[in-house]
Design a protein around this motif. Structure first.
Motif, PDB file in Angstrom:
ATOM      1  N   UNK A  22       0.861  -1.164   0.000  1.00 61.09           N
ATOM      2  CA  UNK A  22       0.000   0.000   0.000  1.00 61.09           C
ATOM      3  C   UNK A  22       0.901   1.219   0.000  1.00 61.09           C
ATOM      4  N   UNK A  23       0.460   2.302  -0.652  1.00 57.24           N
ATOM      5  CA  UNK A  23       1.358   3.436  -0.836  1.00 57.24           C
ATOM      6  C   UNK A  23       0.721   4.728  -0.345  1.00 57.24           C
ATOM      7  N   UNK A  24       1.572   5.673   0.004  1.00 61.24           N
ATOM      8  CA  UNK A  24       1.165   7.008   0.409  1.00 61.24           C
ATOM      9  C   UNK A  24       1.837   7.992  -0.531  1.00 61.24           C
ATOM     10  N   UNK A  25       1.059   8.846  -1.211  1.00 58.16           N
ATOM     11  CA  UNK A  25       1.607   9.854  -2.106  1.00 58.16           C
ATOM     12  C   UNK A  25       1.526  11.220  -1.431  1.00 58.16           C
ATOM     13  N   UNK A  26       2.640  11.943  -1.433  1.00 60.25           N
ATOM     14  CA  UNK A  26       2.726  13.242  -0.771  1.00 60.25           C
ATOM     15  C   UNK A  26       3.205  14.293  -1.761  1.00 60.25           C
ATOM     16  N   UNK A  27       2.636  15.495  -1.734  1.00 58.10           N
ATOM     17  CA  UNK A  27       3.048  16.527  -2.686  1.00 58.10           C
ATOM     18  C   UNK A  27       4.466  17.021  -2.419  1.00 58.10           C
ATOM     19  N   UNK A  28       5.201  17.233  -3.502  1.00 64.22           N
ATOM     20  CA  UNK A  28       6.560  17.760  -3.450  1.00 64.22           C
ATOM     21  C   UNK A  28       6.581  19.066  -4.220  1.00 64.22           C
ATOM     22  N   UNK A  29       7.275  20.079  -3.717  1.00 62.34           N
ATOM     23  CA  UNK A  29       7.420  21.346  -4.427  1.00 62.34           C
ATOM     24  C   UNK A  29       8.863  21.533  -4.857  1.00 62.34           C
ATOM     25  N   UNK A 209       5.820  21.067  -9.128  1.00 67.48           N
ATOM     26  CA  UNK A 209       5.114  20.084  -8.315  1.00 67.48           C
ATOM     27  C   UNK A 209       5.668  18.686  -8.564  1.00 67.48           C
ATOM     28  N   UNK A 210       5.172  17.753  -7.795  1.00 65.22           N
ATOM     29  CA  UNK A 210       5.577  16.365  -7.915  1.00 65.22           C
ATOM     30  C   UNK A 210       5.001  15.574  -6.765  1.00 65.22           C
ATOM     31  N   UNK A 211       5.472  14.337  -6.608  1.00 69.53           N
ATOM     32  CA  UNK A 211       4.978  13.461  -5.552  1.00 69.53           C
ATOM     33  C   UNK A 211       6.133  12.656  -4.974  1.00 69.53           C
ATOM     34  N   UNK A 212       6.143  12.527  -3.645  1.00 63.92           N
ATOM     35  CA  UNK A 212       7.010  11.587  -2.951  1.00 63.92           C
ATOM     36  C   UNK A 212       6.126  10.427  -2.533  1.00 63.92           C
ATOM     37  N   UNK A 213       6.440   9.231  -2.980  1.00 59.51           N
ATOM     38  CA  UNK A 213       5.563   8.075  -2.808  1.00 59.51           C
ATOM     39  C   UNK A 213       6.257   7.056  -1.907  1.00 59.51           C
ATOM     40  N   UNK A 214       5.679   6.822  -0.746  1.00 62.66           N
ATOM     41  CA  UNK A 214       6.264   5.932   0.245  1.00 62.66           C
ATOM     42  C   UNK A 214       5.609   4.557   0.182  1.00 62.66           C
ATOM     43  N   UNK A 215       6.409   3.521   0.070  1.00 63.30           N
ATOM     44  CA  UNK A 215       5.898   2.165   0.109  1.00 63.30           C
ATOM     45  C   UNK A 215       5.616   1.546  -1.241  1.00 63.30           C
ATOM     46  N   UNK A 216       6.037   2.166  -2.332  1.00 61.98           N
ATOM     47  CA  UNK A 216       5.803   1.582  -3.648  1.00 61.98           C
ATOM     48  C   UNK A 216       5.880   2.611  -4.752  1.00 61.98           C
ATOM     49  N   UNK A 217       5.125   2.384  -5.829  1.00 61.60           N
ATOM     50  CA  UNK A 217       5.025   3.312  -6.945  1.00 61.60           C
ATOM     51  C   UNK A 217       3.556   3.607  -7.188  1.00 61.60           C
ATOM     52  N   UNK A 218       3.273   4.736  -7.791  1.00 62.37           N
ATOM     53  CA  UNK A 218       1.897   5.157  -8.052  1.00 62.37           C
ATOM     54  C   UNK A 218       1.666   5.141  -9.557  1.00 62.37           C
ATOM     55  N   UNK A 219       0.808   4.244 -10.011  1.00 60.53           N
ATOM     56  CA  UNK A 219       0.602   4.029 -11.446  1.00 60.53           C
ATOM     57  C   UNK A 219      -0.080   5.216 -12.116  1.00 60.53           C
ATOM     58  N   UNK A 220      -0.572   6.180 -11.351  1.00 57.43           N
ATOM     59  CA  UNK A 220      -1.195   7.354 -11.956  1.00 57.43           C
ATOM     60  C   UNK A 220      -0.184   8.248 -12.646  1.00 57.43           C
TER      61      UNK A 220
END
Length: 316
Positions: A22-29, A209-220
């Protein structure tokens, strides 16, 4: 080694296990960090663009901080009350002595034993841009998005003037963990079971912008498949080897020997540093294929542009 600034769309995925998580996506600036004013080749003052840093907001003991995401280091560090620091976006952390521990405590990382004081586990970290920070080690609750766990972190008491401020408060290292080093925040999350897999990934777009994704990858954030390549077992940096380089899918005819023994993958900068032969091959390809359409890489402007200065002659 010679620097060339490359603007990229990137999905970086660091994997040490093959568990689906399971993953958590967080915004990156993103923040553009200019260098000090220097003289151009004709004596005029110029500002060089040294890097674009990637930042994310975390909470340490309930206080918010904007930290740079850096795969080239391991320590999470934020400024604490009494810090001899340049003020960043947020206030300094107020934290009690109950969150500290001494040098003989097993939680005190071996990597800092040379700077450790008798009554408090301490740290001193230097970075590749010649900036440095120092202070005491603490343990407390750290939150990132929906994730929360007890973690070790550095409380910055001293920093060089060229550290993160005013673009960020501190730094969050995400390098590989080695025995005797402070665990990264991500490793603390993994050890506490708040992420299922020892995988994180970073998505960066062309904008701010961007995303830091913890625990995997986000296919979006991508299409197709992910290709993984091995890192060398050396220190806690992400070392790998290059065998060639392509621009617009055209080979530059380089070999692994041209790149040297290894290359470090590091989110702490957007500059790519190469040996002279590789740098010259990139410049030649760009000038052979994009001149005179792009003034920045052609003619009189090219000398300054490839030294890292801003170029305002080309609207593209």
């Amino acid at each position: 080694w010679y620097n060339i600034c490359i603007c990229i769309f990137m999905l970086l995925s660091i994997q040490t296990t093959s568990i689906k998580a399971s993953i958590i996506s967080l915004p990156v600036s993103h923040s553009i960090v200019p260098s000090t004013t220097r003289l151009g080749r004709n004596g005029e003052a110029k500002i060089g663009q040294t890097a674009v840093i990637f930042t994310v907001t975390i909470s340490v003991e309930g206080s918010p901080f904007l930290v740079q995401v850096d795969t080239g280091s391991n320590l999470l560090a934020v400024p604490v009350q009494g810090c001899n620091c340049t003020q960043g976006p947020n206030s300094y952390l107020s934290i009690g002595d109950e969150n500290t521990f001494n040098c003989t405590d097993p939680r005190c990382p071996e990597e800092y034993e040379d700077v450790c004081s008798s009554n408090m586990c301490s740290f001193l970290v230097g970075y590749a841009d010649n900036s440095s920070i120092s202070g005491g080690m603490y343990r407390g609750k750290v939150e990132l998005g929906g994730l929360s766990a007890p973690a070790l972190f550095g409380g910055i008491m001293n920093e060089t003037v060229d550290f993160e401020a005013p673009y960020a408060d501190g730094i969050m290292g995400l390098s590989k963990n080695q025995q005797g080093t402070a665990p990264t925040l991500f490793q603390s999350f993994f050890n506490a079971g708040v992420v299922d897999a020892d995988i994180f990934s970073i998505f960066l777009d062309y904008g701010n912008s961007g995303q830091l994704i913890m625990g995997g990858i986000d296919v979006r954030y991508f299409t197709g498949s992910i290709t993984y390549f091995p890192f060398l077992e050396n220190d806690y940096f992400y070392f790998t080897t290059f065998s060639n380089l392509r621009i617009a899918n055209k080979s530059l005819g380089l070999t692994a020997a041209d790149f040297g023994e290894y290359t470090i993958v590091d989110t702490g900068t957007t500059q790519s540093s190469f040996p002279r032969k590789v740098f010259d091959a990139i410049v030649k390809y760009l000038q052979d294929n994009y001149c005179p359409a792009s003034p920045c890489i052609c003619g009189d402007h090219a000398v300054d542009y490839f030294q890292g200065y801003y170029c305002d002659e080309d609207p593209t």
